[in-house]
Design a protein around this motif. Sequence first.
Motif, PDB file in Angstrom:
ATOM      1  N   ASP A   7       0.788  -1.224   0.000  1.00 22.97           N
ATOM      2  CA  ASP A   7       0.000   0.000   0.000  1.00 22.97           C
ATOM      3  C   ASP A   7       0.829   1.287   0.000  1.00 22.97           C
ATOM      4  O   ASP A   7       0.261   2.381   0.035  1.00 22.97           O
ATOM      5  CB  ASP A   7      -0.940   0.010   1.210  1.00 22.97           C
ATOM      6  N   ASP A  53      -9.098   2.679   2.224  1.00 30.84           N
ATOM      7  CA  ASP A  53     -10.059   2.104   1.289  1.00 30.84           C
ATOM      8  C   ASP A  53      -9.396   1.788  -0.040  1.00 30.84           C
ATOM      9  O   ASP A  53      -9.839   2.214  -1.112  1.00 30.84           O
ATOM     10  CB  ASP A  53     -11.251   3.043   1.084  1.00 30.84           C
ATOM     11  N   TYR A  55      -8.868  -1.347  -1.225  1.00 31.28           N
ATOM     12  CA  TYR A  55      -9.245  -2.638  -1.794  1.00 31.28           C
ATOM     13  C   TYR A  55     -10.700  -2.609  -2.266  1.00 31.28           C
ATOM     14  O   TYR A  55     -11.487  -3.509  -1.985  1.00 31.28           O
ATOM     15  CB  TYR A  55      -9.057  -3.765  -0.777  1.00 31.28           C
ATOM     16  N   THR A  56     -11.054  -1.570  -2.970  1.00 29.69           N
ATOM     17  CA  THR A  56     -12.420  -1.428  -3.458  1.00 29.69           C
ATOM     18  C   THR A  56     -12.668  -2.338  -4.663  1.00 29.69           C
ATOM     19  O   THR A  56     -11.724  -2.764  -5.336  1.00 29.69           O
ATOM     20  CB  THR A  56     -12.706   0.018  -3.869  1.00 29.69           C
ATOM     21  N   TRP A 132     -11.996   0.883   6.829  1.00 28.05           N
ATOM     22  CA  TRP A 132     -11.988   0.997   5.377  1.00 28.05           C
ATOM     23  C   TRP A 132     -13.329   0.448   4.902  1.00 28.05           C
ATOM     24  O   TRP A 132     -13.441  -0.703   4.465  1.00 28.05           O
ATOM     25  CB  TRP A 132     -10.826   0.207   4.789  1.00 28.05           C
ATOM     26  N   SER A 135     -13.756  -1.082   1.359  1.00 25.83           N
ATOM     27  CA  SER A 135     -12.804  -2.106   0.934  1.00 25.83           C
ATOM     28  C   SER A 135     -13.374  -3.505   1.124  1.00 25.83           C
ATOM     29  O   SER A 135     -14.070  -3.785   2.111  1.00 25.83           O
ATOM     30  CB  SER A 135     -11.500  -1.981   1.728  1.00 25.83           C
TER      31      SER A 135
END
Length: 213
Positions: A7, A53, A55-56, A132, A135
């Motif tokens: 990330d 966020d 990992y949408t 998140w 996500s």
Amino acid sequence: MIVTHGDSGKADYMVPFAEELAGEGIVAITLARPGCSIDGRKSKGKHDNRKGDLYTRSSMNRVADAVKAIKEQYGTNHIFMTGHSGGAATVALVAALNPDLLEGGIMVCLPADVVKWRHHAARRKGRKYHAWRNSLSPIKYVDDLAPQARFVVIAGADDNNTPAELAEEYVAKATAEGKNIKLIIVPGAGHRLNRDSDPKGQVIMDEATTLLQ
């Protein structure tokens, strides 16, 4: 073999893995996640590590589209992915949301349960819990992994960022669902990844070589 990063937003530290894996009959590609960079070049999309966020579904769809383009360009169905940290979550989610896309993959330092991981981060840093909310959590999509695909989950025994217990829970659930998956916990290894100085580096290379045979 497509390798991708955590990330921080920079993919450069994964390049040595791709360079070493590439060879006769094997194409290895380092993929910058949406909004991230490699060698100063930035990919399309958004990536704000401060807001999270990451990992949408839209981000996972962008990665899946890139993988599909690679499959078409090289005319092969033999596609594997290796990812570290947020990249590991990306591998897990792309594989689950697109069961016919990958033959397998390696997930290193996997934040398998996003809610537990974010609570851990809050405790570790002494900060307010930062959810998140948009996500996707990989552990919720274990059932959707293709049963014939082969996966390896690698965790550092001393990883304070992403505890090995998250990987253990993910693999236990996947195993119970009949998935082809194994867990390797590397003694003395933390979260950071470096091909030469981190003990996880050689484990990744060994497992990747096995998958590609």
